[in-house]
Design a protein around this motif. Sequence first.
Motif, PDB file in Angstrom:
ATOM      1  N   ILE A   1       1.167  -1.405  -0.263  1.00 49.53           N
ATOM      2  CA  ILE A   1       0.190   0.197  -0.266  1.00 49.53           C
ATOM      3  C   ILE A   1       0.887   1.228  -0.272  1.00 49.53           C
ATOM      4  N   ALA A   2       1.690   1.119   0.883  1.00 47.88           N
ATOM      5  CA  ALA A   2       2.763   2.233   0.859  1.00 47.88           C
ATOM      6  C   ALA A   2       3.746   2.303  -0.687  1.00 47.88           C
ATOM      7  N   THR A   3       3.573   2.076  -1.214  1.00 39.80           N
ATOM      8  CA  THR A   3       3.969   2.227  -2.632  1.00 39.80           C
ATOM      9  C   THR A   3       3.164   3.649  -3.576  1.00 39.80           C
ATOM     10  N   HIS A   4       1.788   3.485  -3.202  1.00 39.99           N
ATOM     11  CA  HIS A   4       0.976   4.396  -3.317  1.00 39.99           C
ATOM     12  C   HIS A   4       0.166   5.461  -2.311  1.00 39.99           C
ATOM     13  N   THR A   5       0.920   5.542  -1.213  1.00 37.33           N
ATOM     14  CA  THR A   5       0.290   6.544  -0.150  1.00 37.33           C
ATOM     15  C   THR A   5       1.357   6.688  -0.204  1.00 37.33           C
ATOM     16  N   GLY A   6       2.066   6.355   0.035  1.00 36.88           N
ATOM     17  CA  GLY A   6       3.815   6.760   1.074  1.00 36.88           C
ATOM     18  C   GLY A   6       3.632   7.285   2.571  1.00 36.88           C
ATOM     19  N   SER A   7       3.909   7.546   3.355  1.00 36.03           N
ATOM     20  CA  SER A   7       3.721   7.955   4.723  1.00 36.03           C
ATOM     21  C   SER A   7       2.804   7.314   5.331  1.00 36.03           C
ATOM     22  N   TYR A   8       2.603   6.706   6.571  1.00 38.34           N
ATOM     23  CA  TYR A   8       1.325   5.936   7.393  1.00 38.34           C
ATOM     24  C   TYR A   8       1.498   6.966   8.821  1.00 38.34           C
ATOM     25  N   LEU A   9       0.195   7.164   8.846  1.00 38.17           N
ATOM     26  CA  LEU A   9       0.006   7.784  10.231  1.00 38.17           C
ATOM     27  C   LEU A   9      -0.276   5.956  11.496  1.00 38.17           C
ATOM     28  N   TYR A  10      -0.625   6.959  12.562  1.00 32.86           N
ATOM     29  CA  TYR A  10      -0.590   5.247  13.684  1.00 32.86           C
ATOM     30  C   TYR A  10      -1.280   5.667  14.594  1.00 32.86           C
ATOM     31  N   PHE A  11      -2.218   5.062  15.172  1.00 35.69           N
ATOM     32  CA  PHE A  11      -2.510   5.281  16.557  1.00 35.69           C
ATOM     33  C   PHE A  11      -2.228   4.214  17.150  1.00 35.69           C
ATOM     34  N   TYR A  12      -3.136   3.909  18.400  1.00 36.10           N
ATOM     35  CA  TYR A  12      -3.462   2.998  19.330  1.00 36.10           C
ATOM     36  C   TYR A  12      -4.751   3.002  19.564  1.00 36.10           C
ATOM     37  N   ASP A  13      -4.923   1.631  19.635  1.00 40.24           N
ATOM     38  CA  ASP A  13      -6.394   1.374  19.786  1.00 40.24           C
ATOM     39  C   ASP A  13      -6.444  -0.062  20.708  1.00 40.24           C
ATOM     40  N   ALA A  14      -6.911   0.117  22.219  1.00 44.37           N
ATOM     41  CA  ALA A  14      -6.952  -1.106  23.740  1.00 44.37           C
ATOM     42  C   ALA A  14      -8.352  -1.461  23.570  1.00 44.37           C
ATOM     43  N   ILE A  15      -8.470  -2.762  23.973  1.00 48.13           N
ATOM     44  CA  ILE A  15      -9.711  -4.330  23.309  1.00 48.13           C
ATOM     45  C   ILE A  15      -9.613  -3.988  24.963  1.00 48.13           C
ATOM     46  N   ALA A  16     -11.614  -3.967  25.953  1.00 46.40           N
ATOM     47  CA  ALA A  16     -11.776  -3.892  27.252  1.00 46.40           C
ATOM     48  C   ALA A  16     -12.010  -5.682  27.218  1.00 46.40           C
ATOM     49  N   PRO A  17     -11.773  -5.653  28.921  1.00 50.67           N
ATOM     50  CA  PRO A  17     -11.772  -7.890  29.356  1.00 50.67           C
ATOM     51  C   PRO A  17     -12.936  -7.993  28.889  1.00 50.67           C
ATOM     52  N   ILE A  18     -13.427  -8.840  29.257  1.00 50.06           N
ATOM     53  CA  ILE A  18     -14.663  -9.632  28.983  1.00 50.06           C
ATOM     54  C   ILE A  18     -14.772 -10.780  30.284  1.00 50.06           C
ATOM     55  N   VAL A  19     -16.020 -10.497  30.792  1.00 52.23           N
ATOM     56  CA  VAL A  19     -15.207 -11.975  32.306  1.00 52.23           C
ATOM     57  C   VAL A  19     -16.890 -12.210  32.524  1.00 52.23           C
ATOM     58  N   THR A  20     -17.236 -13.888  32.665  1.00 51.66           N
ATOM     59  CA  THR A  20     -17.999 -14.631  33.315  1.00 51.66           C
ATOM     60  C   THR A  20     -19.481 -14.592  34.236  1.00 51.66           C
ATOM     61  N   ALA A  21     -20.293 -14.597  33.654  1.00 50.70           N
ATOM     62  CA  ALA A  21     -21.871 -13.646  34.219  1.00 50.70           C
ATOM     63  C   ALA A  21     -21.570 -14.666  36.156  1.00 50.70           C
ATOM     64  N   GLU A  22     -21.492 -15.925  35.779  1.00 56.39           N
ATOM     65  CA  GLU A  22     -21.073 -16.823  37.625  1.00 56.39           C
ATOM     66  C   GLU A  22     -20.107 -16.400  37.463  1.00 56.39           C
ATOM     67  N   SER A  23     -18.789 -15.499  37.535  1.00 55.65           N
ATOM     68  CA  SER A  23     -17.690 -15.553  38.498  1.00 55.65           C
ATOM     69  C   SER A  23     -18.271 -14.103  39.402  1.00 55.65           C
ATOM     70  N   ILE A  24     -19.554 -13.456  38.322  1.00 56.76           N
ATOM     71  CA  ILE A  24     -19.789 -12.239  39.116  1.00 56.76           C
ATOM     72  C   ILE A  24     -20.551 -11.905  40.594  1.00 56.76           C
ATOM     73  N   ASP A  25     -20.310 -11.404  41.146  1.00 60.49           N
ATOM     74  CA  ASP A  25     -21.169 -11.435  42.939  1.00 60.49           C
ATOM     75  C   ASP A  25     -21.927 -10.491  43.037  1.00 60.49           C
ATOM     76  N   PHE A  26     -23.046 -10.786  42.465  1.00 58.22           N
ATOM     77  CA  PHE A  26     -24.341 -10.514  42.030  1.00 58.22           C
ATOM     78  C   PHE A  26     -25.008  -9.683  43.278  1.00 58.22           C
ATOM     79  N   SER A  27     -24.933  -9.369  44.883  1.00 57.85           N
ATOM     80  CA  SER A  27     -25.011  -9.051  46.347  1.00 57.85           C
ATOM     81  C   SER A  27     -24.256  -7.711  46.013  1.00 57.85           C
ATOM     82  N   LYS A  28     -22.990  -7.936  45.688  1.00 58.56           N
ATOM     83  CA  LYS A  28     -22.678  -6.353  45.217  1.00 58.56           C
ATOM     84  C   LYS A  28     -22.432  -5.733  44.402  1.00 58.56           C
TER      85      LYS A  28
END
Length: 435
Positions: A147-174
């Motif tokens: 792609i760079a042969t057609h576009t030249g230099s790139y820009l970039y940023f960072y993205d982050a992914i959030a964690p996932i938990v199981t429902a059965e491991s959550i304390d629903f009393s809290k």
Amino acid sequence: MSNEITIIGGGLAGCEAAWQAAERGVVVALHEMKPGKYSPAHHLPGLAELVCSNSLRGESLDNAVGLLKEELKRCGSLFMAAALATRVPAGGALAVDRQLFSSYITAKIAQHPLIRVVTGEVGEIPGKGIVIIASGPLTSERLAAGIATHTGSYLYFYDAIAPIVTAESIDFSKAFRASRYGKGEGDDYLNCPMDEATYRMFVAALVAGDKVAARDFEKVVHFEGCMPIEEMAERGPETLRFGPMKPVGLADPRSGAEPYAVVQLRQENREGTLFNLVGFQTKLTYPEQRRIFSMIPGLEQADFIRLGSMHRNTFINAPRLLLPTFQLQDTSRIFFAGQITGVEGYVESAGSGFLAGINGARLAQGLVPTVPPPATALGALVHHITNAEARHFQPMNVNYGLFPELAGKVKKKEKRARLAERALAELAAWQENIR
């Protein structure tokens, strides 16, 4: 031009582009490197995998992304059909079961008589024919070099992914169920409340926690819309209370009072067996995530089935390179679509694929490519990324700040409704040219 289009990338933009082109009678070869090769953030073997949140954000026309979804739905978007068919409860937002969503689109693409799915990594841009590059923000190094042969230099940023938990491991009393201000069904979110002392210990742990370091040659530039939770914490002790941990509108039914801070969990799948931590994108190391996030009331024994991670997102300098039709300015047979263009977000990516697919088909059929009116959500977004200041160009979500002003004086509380009304009227007129 040959009446066939090559599309590189089977994500949201690539699949939407393929569908729109094929629905207009054009043969499509859709190239996807999975399952032979996966990016650092992908895990499912199917097409159109959602790698970050499972939320497509708000549905109301009071926000621009809700309007963009409505525009795509009215225009026959595959992305929107899949989202509506696989949705899960999420208050005022449209969220989906990510596995069902991917399966829905994978099946539709496989069944279309004019679409041929080709598996395997593409290392360079074909030297002839119409090509839509929708390889995403995690474009492989080989293809990026091509792609760079057609576009030249790139820009970039960072993205982050959030964690996932199981429902059965959550304390629903809290934890307690509630949507902010009672939107949706009123109990679509699970909320983990914190008192002031717990909140301050949690913030201190986030700031002091071990983070995954960037490689030496990479400059860390975070997109504001997906800022890692620990980066926000470093901006000040109260920052999180006015961001993802905002307690406003979330009264604890057991006390009737708002907590000092709250961590919201959103249902990840239809069965309600998985929940993700809303706004908790992170670059903390895996051991630190388990330690620090277990400080959250109700998550002391949480089973993290996916931990947060950090990845490099690559995008081109669209204002310097692209026409509003998503064609390269100096090579009109090549289109770009998706987050690699600098649009940010699932819906925006699908929208860019929608337009690139239509215009790729029009070019193949000897027709003039088209651009949606700037008063529409899609048109406003397209206008921004192709007309922004190139020197400081950064990814952008669709928002009403990108829209042309309304004629005459309009009351503030009526403005968004009027903008949406105008957008849908202009969309209807434009649709007559793209059928």
